[in-house]
Design an enzyme around this catalytic site. Structure first.
Site, PDB file in Angstrom:
ATOM      1  N   ARG A 111       0.862  -1.235  -0.061  1.00  0.00           N
ATOM      2  CA  ARG A 111       0.021  -0.046   0.108  1.00  0.00           C
ATOM      3  C   ARG A 111       0.822   1.168  -0.270  1.00  0.00           C
ATOM      4  O   ARG A 111       1.626   1.424   1.242  1.00  0.00           O
ATOM      5  CB  ARG A 111      -0.832  -0.058   1.151  1.00  0.00           C
ATOM      6  CG  ARG A 111      -1.887   1.335   1.453  1.00  0.00           C
ATOM      7  CD  ARG A 111      -2.783   0.867   2.555  1.00  0.00           C
ATOM      8  NE  ARG A 111      -3.542   2.125   2.879  1.00  0.00           N
ATOM      9  CZ  ARG A 111      -5.015   2.153   2.469  1.00  0.00           C
ATOM     10  NH1 ARG A 111      -5.434   1.231   1.445  1.00  0.00           N
ATOM     11  NH2 ARG A 111      -5.812   3.134   2.454  1.00  0.00           N
ATOM     12  N   HIS A 138      -6.887   1.364  -7.160  1.00  0.00           N
ATOM     13  CA  HIS A 138      -7.248   0.752  -5.619  1.00  0.00           C
ATOM     14  C   HIS A 138      -7.726  -0.587  -6.328  1.00  0.00           C
ATOM     15  O   HIS A 138      -8.868  -0.829  -5.979  1.00  0.00           O
ATOM     16  CB  HIS A 138      -7.793   1.529  -4.960  1.00  0.00           C
ATOM     17  CG  HIS A 138      -8.080   1.097  -3.389  1.00  0.00           C
ATOM     18  ND1 HIS A 138      -7.519  -0.305  -3.181  1.00  0.00           N
ATOM     19  CD2 HIS A 138      -8.498   1.335  -2.407  1.00  0.00           C
ATOM     20  CE1 HIS A 138      -7.833  -0.570  -1.921  1.00  0.00           C
ATOM     21  NE2 HIS A 138      -8.355   0.639  -1.592  1.00  0.00           N
ATOM     22  N   GLN A 141     -10.045  -2.908  -4.144  1.00  0.00           N
ATOM     23  CA  GLN A 141     -11.322  -2.221  -3.661  1.00  0.00           C
ATOM     24  C   GLN A 141     -12.250  -2.301  -4.779  1.00  0.00           C
ATOM     25  O   GLN A 141     -13.431  -2.575  -4.720  1.00  0.00           O
ATOM     26  CB  GLN A 141     -10.928  -0.598  -3.238  1.00  0.00           C
ATOM     27  CG  GLN A 141     -12.495   0.053  -2.651  1.00  0.00           C
ATOM     28  CD  GLN A 141     -13.050  -0.553  -1.586  1.00  0.00           C
ATOM     29  OE1 GLN A 141     -12.390  -0.492  -0.428  1.00  0.00           O
ATOM     30  NE2 GLN A 141     -14.291  -0.903  -1.513  1.00  0.00           N
ATOM     31  N   ASP A 233     -15.967   9.221  -2.789  1.00  0.00           N
ATOM     32  CA  ASP A 233     -15.111   8.837  -1.799  1.00  0.00           C
ATOM     33  C   ASP A 233     -14.680  10.372  -1.200  1.00  0.00           C
ATOM     34  O   ASP A 233     -15.137  11.280  -1.611  1.00  0.00           O
ATOM     35  CB  ASP A 233     -13.757   8.356  -2.785  1.00  0.00           C
ATOM     36  CG  ASP A 233     -12.464   7.849  -2.089  1.00  0.00           C
ATOM     37  OD1 ASP A 233     -12.458   7.619  -0.742  1.00  0.00           O
ATOM     38  OD2 ASP A 233     -11.514   7.795  -2.533  1.00  0.00           O
ATOM     39  N   CYS A 272     -15.951   3.945  -0.289  1.00  0.00           N
ATOM     40  CA  CYS A 272     -14.884   2.854   0.122  1.00  0.00           C
ATOM     41  C   CYS A 272     -14.492   2.921   1.613  1.00  0.00           C
ATOM     42  O   CYS A 272     -13.748   2.020   1.983  1.00  0.00           O
ATOM     43  CB  CYS A 272     -13.792   2.882  -0.800  1.00  0.00           C
ATOM     44  SG  CYS A 272     -12.962   4.478  -1.070  1.00  0.00           S
ATOM     45  N   ARG A 300     -14.389  -6.680   1.063  1.00  0.00           N
ATOM     46  CA  ARG A 300     -12.818  -6.555   0.947  1.00  0.00           C
ATOM     47  C   ARG A 300     -12.295  -7.998   1.640  1.00  0.00           C
ATOM     48  O   ARG A 300     -11.180  -8.592   0.800  1.00  0.00           O
ATOM     49  CB  ARG A 300     -12.408  -5.510   1.631  1.00  0.00           C
ATOM     50  CG  ARG A 300     -12.732  -4.133   1.084  1.00  0.00           C
ATOM     51  CD  ARG A 300     -11.897  -3.940  -0.199  1.00  0.00           C
ATOM     52  NE  ARG A 300     -10.457  -3.830   0.123  1.00  0.00           N
ATOM     53  CZ  ARG A 300      -9.832  -2.914   0.737  1.00  0.00           C
ATOM     54  NH1 ARG A 300     -10.279  -1.645   1.124  1.00  0.00           N
ATOM     55  NH2 ARG A 300      -8.414  -2.878   0.732  1.00  0.00           N
TER      56      ARG A 300
END
Length: 325
Positions: A111, A138, A141, A233, A272, A300
């Site tokens: 990440r 991402h 996700q 987001d 998310c 997830r």
């Protein structure tokens, strides 16, 4: 998927490292593992003896816990490695880190801030590398979100998602993942943070083959009219600066009850997480009956497990051949 030069190794760096058939097979595997988990069927034999290295330049709740819990449920082990835990913090190269970790572990998740960092990891690693988030994409996700949409809407064909806000890494992954499964995606964003032109072109090229439409809109009301999913987001991602100009440009893209009404009573709301209630979405929507944000967060776990199983077991043959049954 992307391939390392040392030997044939699959890496997931952006959603479209998977072909449409592979993405759908991976999501089907996630749904299968989820059903088994909910039924109490043990899965700890699947990855017994396997180790995941998790590199975190950026902190996380969902990415860390979903990967770590997933490995535990599958019988494997996950190592949390912040930059302070690695010699990266003292100047060791990413290439050397990739080479060393490849001798110790079976798979690496990273990440990162810069997408180039995860690309470099994959270039030199001889084990699979998973992008757990970068400034470009991402993918874990985005693919998990496709599972959530299928669960709530019954499928993707003929369905439309509208994303409101900055065309960031999440918007890019939604465009790519949506295209892979045949979901229409409308990106509503101010010109100051438009989508990456290369990512948009890639998503539209995939969509041309799967029957989806990927479009960009300046008007949020136009984008949400009659859609099945309204998605947003945070307005400012970790490491970015919240300038007054940017916040003012994003104000019309806030998800409100009026925006949801324009979508229609059938629409679900997705985010998310983490979120800032009162900024990109009001609490009435985030905590309202159309919100599926916690189902989304749970998925997830199941998508991560499916990805790890696909990368490290014979199930990979099924996924990477695009077989869903």
């Amino acid at each position: 998927m992307a391939v390392s030069s040392a030997k044939t190794v699959f890496h997931l760096l952006t959603d479209d490292d998977l072909a449409p058939e592979q993405a759908q097979a991976l999501i089907a595997l996630a749904a299968e593992l989820k059903a088994q988990h909910q039924a109490g069927h043990p899965q700890h034999h699947l990855l017994r003896g396997k180790t995941l290295a998790m590199i975190f330049q950026k902190p996380s709740t969902r990415t860390r816990v979903a990967f770590e819990a997933g490995m535990a449920q599958l019988g494997g082990h996950a190592l949390y490695l912040s930059t302070n835990d690695l010699q990266l913090g003292r100047g060791e190269t990413i290439a050397d880190t990739a080479r060393v970790l490849s001798r110790y572990v079976d798979v690496i998740m990273a990440r990162v801030f810069k997408h180039a960092d995860v690309v470099e990891l994959a270039t030199y690693a001889t084990v699979p590398v998973i992008n757990g988030l970068s400034d470009l994409a991402h993918p874990t996700q985005g693919l998990a979100d496709m599972l959530t949409i299928k669960e709530h809407l019954g499928g993707w064909e003929g369905r439309t998602l509208a994303y409101l806000g900055c065309a960031n890494n999440m918007a890019h992954s939604l465009a790519l993942s949506g295209a892979l499964v045949g979901l229409n995606v409308r990106l509503a964003c101010p010109p100051v943070c438009a989508p990456d032109a290369t990512i948009l072109a890639r998503a539209q090229a995939i969509a041309a083959k799967t029957g989806a439409q990927i479009t960009v809109h300046a008007d949020p009301w136009e984008a949400v009219a009659g859609v099945d999913v309204v998605y947003t987001d945070v307005w400012v991602s970790m490491g970015q600066q919240a300038t007054p100009t940017l916040l003012e440009a994003l104000r019309p893209y806030q998800v409100t009850p009026a925006i949801m009404a324009a979508a229609g009573p059938q629409a679900i709301f997705m985010h998310c997480l983490p979120m800032y209630r009162g900024q990109e979405v009001v609490a009435e929507v985030a905590d309202g009956p159309q919100s599926v944000i916690f189902d989304q967060a749970e998925n997830r776990l199941h998508l991560h497990k499916a990805l790890l199983v696909a990368l490290l077991t014979d199930a990979g043959t099924r996924v990477f051949s695009g077989t869903t049954a």
